[in-house]
Design a protein around this motif. Structure first.
Motif, short mmCIF file in Angstrom:
data_model
loop_
_atom_site.label_atom_id
_atom_site.label_comp_id
_atom_site.label_asym_id
_atom_site.label_seq_id
_atom_site.Cartn_x
_atom_site.Cartn_y
_atom_site.Cartn_z
N SER A 125 0.90 3.97 -3.07
CA SER A 125 0.44 5.36 -2.87
C SER A 125 1.56 6.35 -3.16
O SER A 125 1.33 7.41 -3.73
CB SER A 125 -0.13 5.56 -1.46
OG SER A 125 0.87 5.34 -0.50
N ARG A 160 1.77 6.66 -6.86
CA ARG A 160 0.65 7.48 -7.36
C ARG A 160 0.90 8.96 -7.12
O ARG A 160 0.50 9.80 -7.93
CB ARG A 160 -0.65 7.08 -6.66
CG ARG A 160 -1.40 5.98 -7.35
CD ARG A 160 -2.82 5.88 -6.85
NE ARG A 160 -3.26 4.51 -6.98
CZ ARG A 160 -3.25 3.62 -6.01
NH1 ARG A 160 -2.84 3.95 -4.80
NH2 ARG A 160 -3.65 2.39 -6.22
N GLU A 161 1.51 9.27 -6.00
CA GLU A 161 1.81 10.68 -5.67
C GLU A 161 3.03 11.19 -6.41
O GLU A 161 3.47 12.32 -6.21
CB GLU A 161 2.00 10.83 -4.16
CG GLU A 161 0.69 10.68 -3.37
CD GLU A 161 0.94 10.37 -1.90
OE1 GLU A 161 2.08 10.61 -1.42
OE2 GLU A 161 0.00 9.87 -1.24
N ASP A 214 0.83 -1.22 0.00
CA ASP A 214 0.00 0.00 0.00
C ASP A 214 0.86 1.26 0.00
O ASP A 214 0.58 2.22 -0.72
CB ASP A 214 -0.93 0.02 1.23
CG ASP A 214 -2.09 -0.96 1.09
OD1 ASP A 214 -2.31 -1.46 -0.03
OD2 ASP A 214 -2.77 -1.22 2.11
#
Length: 704
Positions: free
Chosen positions: A327, A330-331, A323
């Motif tokens: 994330s 993605r950022e 996770d």
């Protein structure tokens, strides 16, 4: 194609307002085509278009408009739990219209009656199949089914359940299938009684290419025959650094965990030349180190990579680690992820460029044999290239060893369509489970009525009839089905294994072993369960094989097979049994990971599966009235989830208490929930004031 603005759509104003809040003013070509073909009139559709082309919004408009105009419930079905979470979060927007969004996955022995209060339910194919088997009453109100990632029909493991669910869904309501490209879309749409909406539109155009060595450098040849060079000693590193140095992110796919990890380490050595957000990467690295469901060595290894903007990603990592990696990518803080192909089928992780490092993968059934990956797998991986809003183009390249090989690969993957979708019910295990599922969910049937469901499969008609005849006989012979007059029903044994959602061959393997054996040691029960078709599989080296056999000090419940392939499963099950045995005897997690050469994600997957199988084994023994076996299996089940010795069973029933806290309390003479309530100050002193207070409250609630 004519542009459709959302203002022109025949939709409730509140729906249009939510679309505008998301920044959606016009529909893209696949969405516009779906509207033209009758999406808002509740027509059945099969929508096939590339990754990130807006298929989820098509489903949202279809479901929400249908529910607001006609009532009832809608179910959105995905093949993966990770996707279930993702879609659930997306759909929460619609709660402002008074629609309640629910989600359910896992725990197959329940009807989830609480979902009767929800309007849109997000779940997996397996969970919906299980809910139908449990005859959940609220399912009678469902009249709209979205079948997401419908190309999973072609997946050997998940395909049979996807097909089974689709057969029942199309009998019960409106069906909307969503998929990446399906080459035989007309055939599949006809089978669904649906209209086909097929487009190749992508929000970010995809440049596909092949990279191969030429003299001392590497040349990329694209599908349009344009070329360019990258420079370096290794094609993956050269191409990755080229993209990252221009501000892009890269997903690299490798065929094995070992290759993913070693490739990530090699790339990290070259990241000193790249401008990175060092402070943010350090923060992510620290977050990795604080994860509580992972091994120390894993966390240290990932920390050293992540501070350089690189990470690997595979199922051996714990969920929390994955996770964080996802994330931060993605950022756009993390620049490179080197992953095994499972990531391509999972969550939405777009990158500017995708590298397919291997077009061969090991065949698990033929030792030493390598298969070419399917074109569908290539499409899934390459489809991740191009981030809407960030990239003008996405790039996907396949790494090959020579110019000669490049031509063959070019033809196979860049110029060919994906394999046609075919039924995966063509195995005894899958087909027999399908028959059980129909009787469990639809009630008793005559042979002719059951055959009508079988005729609706995608199997060739003669093959379906052949499987039907052999399946019916086998299920009757093994007391899973019973025939009363002309009706076929589930026996008591059959009904229980259907509710448990276990493979019929798993149930029969357990029954036969328990009925012929006396009470045995814990390792023997764990090995039996791991050796069933539902058991977890794990690789075993030759030296490990010898050590496992040497360590065994009791008689197993199943005989050693002579077949070489079956023997490898037998030894794999023995390794799983020893892993779980160490776990339930409170061996430290780091020690287990190191001793057996597995990752924290592997350990968690093994524990989750064996938790379900010990539960199932206990219930099989119970329905067969095998008291001695039942008692052992029941206790094993209570120990597996938390990894505890028998004396801690009572303590871990208190929410917030796991194996470490339970052992600490037990060592200080707090052995039951009642002891917690009677000694609140002692508990607070041991666990800290805030946590201690919470644990005391939970214990009091349990014994009340």
């Amino acid at each position: 194609m004519e542009t459709i603005t959302v203002d022109k759509l025949p939709l409730d104003e509140k729906i249009i307002l939510i679309l505008k809040k998301r920044g959606i003013r016009t529909l893209n070509p696949p969405q516009a085509e779906a509207i033209k073909k009758g999406l808002l009139e509740g027509k059945r559709l099969l929508v096939t278009s590339p990754t990130a082309s807006g298929k989820t919004l098509i489903a949202e408009l279809g479901m929400v408009n249908y529910l607001l105009s006609k009532g009832g419930k809608a179910i959105y079905i995905t093949p993966l739990r990770a996707l279930t979470n993702e879609k659930y979060n997306t759909f929460k927007d619609w709660e402002s219209l008074g629609l309640k969004i629910g989600m359910s996955s896992g725990d197959y022995d329940t009807d989830d009656s609480w979902l009767e209060n929800y309007d849109i339910i997000v779940t997996t194919y397996e969970k919906l199949d299980s809910l139908w088997r449990h005859k959940a009453k609220w399912l009678n109100d469902v009249s709209y089914f979205v079948l997401d990632e419908f190309h999973y029909l072609n997946d050997p493991e998940r395909g049979p359940t996807v097909e089974s669910v689709a057969i029942r869904a199309k009998r019960k309501g409106v069906v909307l299938g969503l998929s990446a490209t399906i080459s035989n879309g007309n055939e599949i749409a006809k089978w669904l009684n649906a209209e086909l909406v097929a487009t190749n539109w992508r929000p970010v155009p995809l440049k596909e290419g092949i990279i191969y060595p030429e003299k001392k450098d590497f040349i990329i040849v694209y599908k349009d025959n344009s070329t360019r060079k990258v420079y370096g000693d290794d094609p993956i590193i050269a191409y990755t650094i080229d993209i990252v140095s221009k501000g892009g992110q890269v997903l690299v796919f490798r065929s094995s965990r070992k290759l993913a990890e070693s490739t990530a380490r090699k790339i990290a050595q070259y990241m000193n030349f790249i401008k990175l957000e060092d402070k943010k990467l350090l923060d992510i690295g620290r977050e990795i180190k604080e994860v509580d469901d992972a091994g120390t060595n894993e966390k240290e290894d990932l920390y050293n990579l992540i501070i350089k903007g690189v990470s690997y990603h595979h199922a051996g990592l714990s969920k929390k680690l994955r996770d964080i990696i996802e994330s931060s990518f993605r950022e756009r803080i993390l620049k490179v992820i080197v992953a095994t192909p499972t990531l391509a089928a999972g969550v939405n992780l777009p990158a500017r460029a995708v590298i397919i490092g291997d077009i061969y993968r090991y065949n698990r059934k033929v030792v030493g044999y390598m298969d070419l990956i399917p074109v569908m797998d290539y499409k899934q991986m390459s489809g991740r290239a191009g981030r809407p809003g960030f990239d003008e183009n996405g790039e996907a390249v396949i790494v090959v060893r020579s110019k000669r090989e490049a031509q063959k690969v070019f033809e196979r993957y860049l110029m060919s369509d994906v394999e046609p979708i075919e039924s995966k019910l063509g195995s005894e295990s899958a087909f027999y489970s399908f028959l059980i599922s129909i009787i469990a969910s639809e009630g008793e049937k005559t042979e002719r009525e059951l055959l009508e469901y079988v005729k609706e499969t995608l199997l060739p008609k003669e093959l379906a009839k052949k499987y039907f005849k052999s399946g019916l006989n086998w299920l009757l012979d093994h007391d899973i089905f019973i025939k009363i007059e002309d009706k076929i029903k589930l026996s008591r044994f059959g009904s229980r294994i259907s509710d448990l959602y276990i493979n019929p061959f798993t149930a029969v393997t357990i029954r036969e072993a328990l009925e012929k054996s006396e009470k045995s040691c814990e390792i023997a029960y764990l090995h039996l369960l791991a050796y069933t078709p539902d058991g977890p599989t794990i690789s075993v080296s030759k030296s490990e094989e010898e050590a496992l056999i040497d360590e065994l000090n009791c008689e197993l419940l199943v005989d050693e097979p002579e077949d070489e392939y079956e023997f490898s499963n037998y030894i794999s099950a023995l390794k799983v049994a020893f892993i779980v045995y160490d776990w339930i005897n409170e061996i430290d997690e780091d020690t287990i990971l190191g001793k057996y050469g597995i990752g924290s994600g592997d350990l968690r997957a093994i524990i989750d599966t064996m938790d379900w199988l010990t539960y199932s084994g206990f219930h099989v023994a119970s329905v067969l009235e095998l008291k001695d076996h039942k008692e052992v299996l029941e206790e094993l089940h209570m120990r597996v989830k938390d990894g505890i010795k028998p004396e801690l069973i009572e303590l871990v029933k208190v929410p917030g208490i796991g194996r470490a806290r339970a052992r600490l309390l037990y060592q200080h003479d707090i052995k039951r929930p009642e002891d917690i309530v009677m000694n609140p100050e002692k508990v607070k002193r041991l666990l800290g004031p805030n946590l201690g207070e919470k644990i005391v409250r939970e214990a009091a609630r349990i014994i009340a």
